[in-house]
Every structure is written in structure tokens, then in C-alpha cells.
Design a protein around this motif. Structure first.
Motif, PDB file in Angstrom:
ATOM      1  N   THR A 181      -0.707   8.368 -13.790  1.00  0.00           N
ATOM      2  CA  THR A 181      -1.422   8.062 -15.032  1.00  0.00           C
ATOM      3  C   THR A 181      -0.561   7.308 -16.050  1.00  0.00           C
ATOM      4  OG1 THR A 181      -0.876  10.244 -15.893  1.00  0.00           O
ATOM      5  CG2 THR A 181      -2.999  10.012 -14.806  1.00  0.00           C
TER       6      THR A 181
ATOM      7  N   VAL B 259      -9.185   4.530   1.104  1.00  0.00           N
ATOM      8  CA  VAL B 259     -10.477   4.010   0.642  1.00  0.00           C
ATOM      9  C   VAL B 259     -11.509   5.134   0.574  1.00  0.00           C
ATOM     10  CG1 VAL B 259     -12.362   2.422   1.175  1.00  0.00           C
ATOM     11  CG2 VAL B 259      -9.992   1.658   1.354  1.00  0.00           C
TER      12      VAL B 259
ATOM     13  N   ALA C 175     -10.673   6.934  -2.567  1.00  0.00           N
ATOM     14  CA  ALA C 175     -11.024   6.143  -3.764  1.00  0.00           C
ATOM     15  C   ALA C 175     -12.509   6.257  -4.079  1.00  0.00           C
ATOM     16  CB  ALA C 175     -10.640   4.681  -3.570  1.00  0.00           C
ATOM     17  N   LYS C 176     -13.337   6.143  -3.039  1.00  0.00           N
ATOM     18  CA  LYS C 176     -14.780   6.185  -3.267  1.00  0.00           C
ATOM     19  C   LYS C 176     -15.257   7.571  -3.683  1.00  0.00           C
ATOM     20  CE  LYS C 176     -16.075   2.328  -0.280  1.00  0.00           C
ATOM     21  NZ  LYS C 176     -16.652   1.928   1.014  1.00  0.00           N
TER      22      LYS C 176
ATOM     23  N   GLU D 283     -13.163  10.368  -4.888  1.00  0.00           N
ATOM     24  CA  GLU D 283     -12.483  10.976  -6.043  1.00  0.00           C
ATOM     25  C   GLU D 283     -12.346  10.005  -7.207  1.00  0.00           C
ATOM     26  OE1 GLU D 283     -10.911  14.122  -6.727  1.00  0.00           O
ATOM     27  OE2 GLU D 283     -12.282  14.810  -5.177  1.00  0.00           O
ATOM     28  N   GLY D 284     -12.649   8.726  -6.947  1.00  0.00           N
ATOM     29  CA  GLY D 284     -12.633   7.759  -8.051  1.00  0.00           C
ATOM     30  C   GLY D 284     -11.304   7.077  -8.297  1.00  0.00           C
ATOM     31  N   ILE D 285     -10.224   7.623  -7.770  1.00  0.00           N
ATOM     32  CA  ILE D 285      -8.889   7.070  -8.049  1.00  0.00           C
ATOM     33  C   ILE D 285      -8.446   6.177  -6.901  1.00  0.00           C
ATOM     34  CG2 ILE D 285      -6.458   7.648  -8.401  1.00  0.00           C
ATOM     35  CD1 ILE D 285      -7.515  10.409  -9.483  1.00  0.00           C
ATOM     36  N   LEU D 286      -8.023   4.946  -7.212  1.00  0.00           N
ATOM     37  CA  LEU D 286      -7.481   4.054  -6.191  1.00  0.00           C
ATOM     38  C   LEU D 286      -6.014   4.424  -5.984  1.00  0.00           C
ATOM     39  CD1 LEU D 286      -8.375   1.367  -4.592  1.00  0.00           C
ATOM     40  CD2 LEU D 286      -6.688   0.299  -6.112  1.00  0.00           C
TER      41      LEU D 286
ATOM     42  N   TYR E 287      -2.931  -0.145  -8.292  1.00  0.00           N
ATOM     43  CA  TYR E 287      -3.324  -1.352  -9.037  1.00  0.00           C
ATOM     44  C   TYR E 287      -2.490  -2.575  -8.672  1.00  0.00           C
ATOM     45  CZ  TYR E 287      -5.434   2.220 -12.002  1.00  0.00           C
ATOM     46  OH  TYR E 287      -6.144   3.286 -12.472  1.00  0.00           O
ATOM     47  N   PHE E 288      -1.212  -2.352  -8.353  1.00  0.00           N
ATOM     48  CA  PHE E 288      -0.338  -3.482  -8.036  1.00  0.00           C
ATOM     49  C   PHE E 288      -0.209  -3.680  -6.526  1.00  0.00           C
ATOM     50  CE2 PHE E 288       0.853  -2.484 -12.397  1.00  0.00           C
ATOM     51  CZ  PHE E 288       0.826  -3.758 -12.957  1.00  0.00           C
TER      52      PHE E 288
ATOM     53  N   MET F  31      -3.035  -4.527  -4.619  1.00  0.00           N
ATOM     54  CA  MET F  31      -4.328  -5.052  -4.196  1.00  0.00           C
ATOM     55  C   MET F  31      -4.206  -6.022  -3.024  1.00  0.00           C
ATOM     56  SD  MET F  31      -6.318  -3.233  -5.897  1.00  0.00           S
ATOM     57  CE  MET F  31      -7.690  -3.852  -4.941  1.00  0.00           C
TER      58      MET F  31
ATOM     59  N   TYR G  70      -4.645  -3.943  -0.101  1.00  0.00           N
ATOM     60  CA  TYR G  70      -6.061  -3.583   0.072  1.00  0.00           C
ATOM     61  C   TYR G  70      -6.871  -4.772   0.580  1.00  0.00           C
ATOM     62  CZ  TYR G  70      -5.799   1.145  -1.812  1.00  0.00           C
ATOM     63  OH  TYR G  70      -5.534   2.470  -1.987  1.00  0.00           O
TER      64      TYR G  70
END
Lengths: 459, 459
Positions: free
Chosen positions: A109, A375, A378-379, A381-384, A421-422, A424, A427
Motif C-alpha cells: 500500500t 490474475v 486480482a479479479k 480480491e481486487g488487488i493486482l 503496477y510497475f 504491466m 502481465y
């Protein structure tokens, strides 16, 4: 009726632990000492202080004090991003249909996006306290460099980061993040050091490696006035700082009287894994719990599951002290197709010893399976998640599905070390199905093992 | 002695507000009604339901009920990322040497990186409840599309995102994030719609615009079975969902008996600003507080400070209902050098009315000043802010410095709408000093105003 456990457990600010947990104090058999690379004798504080800050060196050598007070100046910085939430994965449990309870400690976070800030804060603080004016370090995937850049900005100390060249080219945004926080970035190998120049002579087109970047950062630190080197993993003092993860997780679980049956962490150099397990492993070593501990490493860099337990150097230039550890050899180079971190050839000595002595399990996963889990997570729990963290997610899902098969209602805790986030581009490769799952051949491993120094292994 | 206010104020899960705050119920003079673009009569629920989901349409037209219950299914999703922290900016206060107390509501801790998820959650939930199988939307900077992709994945509904072409080229990682969550991305203008084909015929090399992407998304929604269109800002129901920001901030501040003197929000279409001010503005309209409210917009897209208060279309194809709002004209195109969001030509009707009636102040800032504030904030508070949020940071710092000058101990609250992880190219431009600060000329504004429809403005 038991109190309903909230989805996100936040300690209040005054409940943030005031002590780090030094796991070595609980070990009846201690890890073998760090050796001076010249004398092959146990390194002294004076030896290590040539490279590292003084207080971290004390912590590095301290295997007797269980609880180490966290200085007020570090506690203050911790308030800038802690407490980190402990999350009950209700959504994931439901989606898997498992009777298991799943928890994860979410260390992503903060702006650096990972747990690395916990030790960066401490190391920058101690450097400032000691009167240093600058620090050097290296970074591969970029989390550690970002964390150090933030901590250096906060405490007002200069920072030079040697960034593995291929990573600095692939991750311009990581580079830009560190520069935004005021750090100087140098792609490694560079012509700013002897170590770098030597490697460039041998291979002008090399993309660099973590071991090489370490050599450069250490060389610069040693040659610069009022400057020292900081490392983000592998060493004992780093694991000590990271024990804030386990301390917070335990404090939060204790409030609800929850005892984990299985604790899972991804493992590169061991900083997150050593941090999250610390107080729980202490209970196990004292015979007070039967908790299982599972390290999850990439199949492309399997220092636990396919490495040797031996003294080895921390860097490719063979300049660092020698550590007795699970290692693939300082010359081991993981596949270029491997995304994210967890690419280091060795493993922290405490974790290596615990593994060797049977207190810690380990497994290796290929990256496609890891990204499948990422993935899915992520879908739901919402967290990538970061690719590194996703190794732990994979194992947690597997253990939860095993509970579904057996009907056991186990409590699983894992470390979500950071966000993606860094990452991608990794991904994107996964989404485009261009990711490869290369596992080192026995020949590739043999080439790494050949770089392990030939010294008496019970020195 | 008063209780020490912690740096990060987290409500407990059961303290997360159960009601949205509908500010229009407090307004003695209501905003003018939305008009049907064909008849120029006040739009009915039936008119709007051709495009939007049913429950949001009810909310859009409801100007009487102050508190709207948040359905359990949305509250459940909120636990996946809320409560969002209210942060006391002790570090910033100290660095500025101001007697002011500064607070910010940090809405960037979820993976979409912004407050947009608050309305995405609600709109995806209602679509699912209504039995729809797919949704369409548009995205410019990418926050809204990311949020909708996450919410659509969570509730199990298909999503097509028309992404402004230039943005989809400049932000491949945003695109990839949405795709990772399962959304279908179409660069706009595209050949999938009449609106898109028409624009491509006129200008095959256009980079697209938000107004054009909206036209495409609306057209596809209307032509697809069991499909509706969702919008991330401007509309009243979006502001209603975003009032969770203000509701949480107020609940946290009330625990410590803190009353804000100044509340600051960045303003593009108004969703964050309308959300954070809702319950506080309610008190002001009731004569119970003297709080000042400040909207901060980019100087490159100044709909408050240089716009007109007039009925205008929401899109460039002039297909949406007409809204009485502060507008630069639906044909206004902000400078291509403008980084980040806040590029919309119009402003929510409630905020426009409050501005027009003197309850809300506004100011415009050029982006170099905004990024100066962003980097200062990042180094001091540790959080890398989104360019959008940094408009509010700039104004908060200015107000805190004004307090330093006057010696007044004011309480300042601002909305930190999101993080800048996906805006590193803008930070790179700032670091490289290649950022431009173009302010629209009077001629450029006149070209925009010329696109405002010529209809009776007191319809």
C-alpha cells in the motif's frame, strides 16, 4: 458467538509493534557465521563497517537478543505508510469453496509498492544518525531502489542506485519513480567502477545482473567519503527490519485469537519470508506450535529446491563476505524470460539453516502458473499483485484447495509483498501468451555451482 | 488534554457509512433539470433508461431524499478496498512550518488507483441486479476504465471500454490493466460505431477525445441487447456514489471533533469534488458552518473559471441529454500537452449551480505548478500523487502557507483522489522540463463556446 473478523484488520497507530523480532535468538543451532573473504575467518563488526552502516552491522551479528527496539525516528516514518492491513480473503475463500481461512498481509500500500520500504526506512535512518551524507545500492526489478529513494528523500540523504541495465531499459517508469524522489540512477554495468568496466570489457553488450550491480554499488560506497552501501535482502539485519510484517500480522491475529496452521512467503533473498515468519517460527522453535512454513520460489531460480547449502559470495565480483546459504552459485544467471524479482542466486543464512534443519518447506513454481494465480486473485480480491507475491498466492490457493479436498478448516496466512503496477509488461506478456517457463537444465545449474568457491564448508 | 490524532485515521469496518449523501436535498434552489435533446423538455426516467441503468436514473432525478441507503451488495464490495484512510499530513505541516492542520482523504489505495471505483462498484452492481449482461463506457486518462474493469470482474458482467486513441497509445499499461481484469478495449474513434466512422472520415488521423468516446459508448449500449452505458463523472448519481468519500471523511473527523475550515478538491467533471464536499456543504447550506469550498481545475481546461453557465451536450456528437452546467462548449479541445485527466469540457450541474450561487470558489492552476506541488508532496508525505489530485495539493499548500503568513490555525481538508503509478510519463516530462503550460487563448475558448447549442437557457 465469536466476533466477526473484518475483511481488513488495521492495528491502531499505537498498536504498531515497537520491537523487531530477531529470530536467531530462538535458534538452538545458529547459522554459520559470515566469513571475511580474505581471511576466511568469521567477519568482525569492524570488517563489515567498511561497507555497511554501524547499527545494521550490530544487528547483523546479534544472535542473542530476541526483541530489538525500533528507534522513534523509524517509528515516525512507519506512520507514513503503516500499519499495513492484514486482509481476510473472504472473497477468495468463497470463490474456491474452501473450508480454509485465508489471510494475507498486504505490504503493497505504500508508493514503492512493496515491503522493501520497511528496511529502507531503517537503513536510511541509521545512515543519517551516523552522520553519513550518501548511500549506494543496487536494484533489479526496482522495488528496493524505489523504497530506498523514498526513504533517502524522507531522511534527507543522497542515494545512488545501480540499476541492472536490462531492467532500467525495460522499466523506464521505475527509473523515473526513483528519480522523482531525487535518486541518481546508473545503469549497471557502468564505466563508473572497476567492477563495471571489467565486465563491460568482457561483454560490452551485457544486460547486467544483480550480482554485478552489487559489486559496483559496494565499490563506490567503499571509495566515497561518508558513504556506505545498503542491501535490500539476504542479510540478517534486513530480515530483522522486515520482522515488522510478522509482528503486525501476529498482533492482528492475536486480537481475534487466530493461530495460523500454514504460513507462506515468496522467496528471493528471503527478506519478506524471514519477516513474516519471524515471531511465528519463534513459537515453533520453542515447541509451542505446529505451524508449517512454506517458501515459494520461481522454478527459474530455485535456490532452495535445487541449490546447494554452502558458503558463497553475495556478488559476481566475489568481493562481499561469504555467507553459508542455499545457493545456485554466484555466477548463476536465471533465464532472461523470468519476469519480476526473486532472481538472486542465494538465500538468507537463517532461512537456509531452517530449511536445512527441516523447519521450513520449499517449493518452486513456473511463472505461467504463478500468473494464473495472480490474475485469479486480482479479479476476486481486487488487488493486482506483484509477480513476486503471486508465488505465495499460488501456494496459498493450492493449500486452500487441498483443504477443500480433505475438508480441513486450516488457517492459511501468506505475505502479499507488493503490487504489480510497475510490472504491466509482464502481465502483457502473460495476456498475450508469450511468457515462457524455462526451468534451468542440470547443465545450467552445474555452471552456476562451479562458481561456488572451493573453501572448507564448515569454517 | 485532547486525544492525539493519529497520522492515518481508519474507520473500523462497521463504521463505514451505510448511506450516500444526496446534496441536492439540501439545496433550496435546485439545479435546472436535464433536458431531452429532441424535445428540450425535462428528461423523464423513461428517456434516461434507454441509455442508463434504472436505479442510477432514479438517483439522477432524486433531489429530495438526503440519505440514500447503500445496498448490501455494494457495501460488500466496499470491504474489498474501504475504508480509505483519512491522513493527517503532519509531515507536510512541519515541512511548510504552517500552523494549519492539513488532512487528506486518500482514495488511491485500491488497484484502479483512484476514487472512481466508488461509483464503478455501484453501477456494476445495479446493472447485474437489473439483469443486464454487458456495459459500455469510455475512458481518457484511464482511471475510470480501470475502475469499471475491476467492478465488472467482481460482479461478473461484460465490459467494453472505448479508450481515447491517443491515451491508449500513450498508456499501454493502463490498457493492459483493464484487459487483465477482462475488459474489451477499443481505441476511439473506431469503425465499430456510426459516430466513430463519421469522425474518422472527417479526420482519419485524429487522436480522439472524451466527447467522441462517449458518443461511441452510448451508441453501442443503445444498439446492444441487455446492455447499458455507464459514465464515471459529471452526472448526479455518480456524485451521489462518490459521497462515500465525504461521509467517511466526516465520520473520521467527527470522532476527533475536528471541523474543516477549508475543503479542497480537484475538478474535472466533478465526481471527487462533489463527493468529498457533500455532507459538509449540507451543513453550510443549512447555515451550520462557514466552511469554504475550493474547486481546483487545470488552467488548460477551465470550465469553472473561464466557462459559461449554459445548457450543453455531454458529447461531441450531440446525442446526450442537455445539462445546465459550467461549460467550455462540447467542441472544446484542451491542449494535447495537458497530462492526466480533468480534460472534460463541462462540470456537474450541482457544482455548477453552487458555484453560480456563490457557495463554491474555484481557481485554475498550470501544470508545472501542479507538478511542483506533487513532487514536494511525494518526497514529504511519501505518496506519489496522480496529476489530477495534485491540483488539490497545490491549493492546500497555498492555503497552508497563507495560514503561516496570517498565523491562523485553520483546518484544511483535501481530496487525494489517486496515485500516479500510471502517470510516470508525465512525471518524466516534468523531470526533463519538457512540460508545457499552454493556457487556452480567448480565440480557442471562443471556438469552444460556439459549439454550445443555441437553445432557451431557462428551459
Amino acid at each position: 458467538m465469536a466476533k466477526k473478523i473484518p475483511t481488513r484488520l488495521y492495528l491502531s497507530e499505537d498498536e504498531i509493534p515497537k520491537f523487531w523480532y530477531n529470530l536467531r535468538a530462538d535458534m538452538k543451532e545458529k547459522p554459520d557465521p559470515i566469513l571475511h573473504p580474505g581471511t576466511l575467518q568469521a567477519a568482525t563488526a569492524a570488517d563489515l563497517e567498511a561497507v555497511f552502516c554501524k547499527e545494521p552491522v550490530k544487528q547483523e551479528l546479534n544472535d542473542t537478543d530476541r526483541l530489538i527496539p525500533i528507534p522513534a525516528g523509524i517509528q515516525e516514518f512507519y506512520t507514513a505508510y503503516r500499519p499495513a492491513p492484514l486482509v481476510r480473503a473472504y472473497f477468495l475463500e468463497k470463490a474456491l469453496g474452501t473450508p480454509a481461512e485465508i489471510y494475507y498481509k498486504h505490504e503493497g500500500t505504500n508508493t514503492s509498492g512493496s515491503h522493501k520500504l520497511n528496511s529502507a526506512a531503517a537503513q536510511a535512518f541509521y545512515a543519517k544518525e551516523e552522520g553519513l551524507t550518501s548511500l549506494t545500492t543496487e536494484t533489479g526489478a526496482g522495488q528496493w531502489g524505489s523504497a530506498m529513494a523514498m526513504a533517502a528523500a524522507f531522511y534527507g540523504i543522497k542515494l545512488t542506485v545501480y540499476m541492472v541495465k536490462v531492467s532500467s531499459e525495460q522499466k523506464p517508469y521505475r527509473k523515473s519513480l526513483m528519480e522523482t524522489y531525487g535518486a541518481s540512477l546508473i545503469p549497471s554495468p557502468s564505466d563508473t567502477t572497476e567492477a563495471g568496466r571489467k565486465i563491460l570489457e568482457q561483454d560490452p553488450n551485457t544486460g547486467g545482473s544483480l550480482g554485478c550491480a552489487i559489486s559496483e554499488a559496494v565499490e563506490t560506497a567503499v571509495k566515497t567519503d561518508k558513504c556506505r552501501y545498503v542491501l535490500g535482502s539476504v542479510l540478517n539485519h534486513v530480515l530483522l527490519h522486515q520482522s515488522i510484517i510478522g509482528q503486525e500480522a501476529k498482533a492482528a491475529l492475536d486480537k481475534f485469537n487466530v493461530k495460523p496452521d500454514i504460513i507462506i512467503g515468496c522467496a528471493g533473498g528471503g527478506s519478506n519470508l524471514g519477516g513474516i515468519i519471524a515471531p511465528f517460527m519463534g513459537e515453533k522453535l520453542a515447541g509451542k506450535s505446529d505451524t508449517r512454513f512454506i517458501a515459494v520460489e520461481p522454478a527459474s531460480c530455485p535456490s532452495f529446491t535445487r541449490g546447494r547449502y554452502a558458503y558463497d559470495f553475495g556478488d559476481t565480483a566475489k568481493t562481499t563476505p561469504l555467507i553459508k546459504m542455499q545457493t545456485l552459485g554466484n555466477g548463476f544467471i536465471p533465464s532472461a524470460n523470468h519476469a519480476g524479482g526473486l532472481r538472486y542466486h542465494g538465500m538468507n543464512s537463517v532461512l537456509s539453516k531452517l530449511y536445512h534443519d527441516g523447519f521450513l518447506e520449499a517449493r518452486a513454481e513456473v511463472q505461467t502458473d504463478v500468473f494464473d494465480a495472480a490474475v485469479q486473485f486480482a479479479k476476486i480480491e481486487g488487488i493486482l499483485p506483484a509477480p513476486e507475491s503471486s508465488h505465495a498466492i499460488k501456494a496459498a490457493i493450492d493449500e486452500a484447495l487441498e483443504c477443500k479436498r480433505t475438508g480441513e478448516k486450516k488457517v492459511i496466512l501468506f505475505g502479499l509483498t507488493g503490487t504489480g503496477y510497475f510490472d504491466m509488461s509482464a502481465y502483457m506478456a502473460y495476456n498475450a501468451k508469450t511468457m515462457s517457463d524455462h526451468i534451468p537444465t542440470d547443465e545450467e545449474l552445474a555452471r552456476g555451482f562451479a562458481t561456488i568457491p572451493d573453501i572448507p564448508q564448515n569454517a
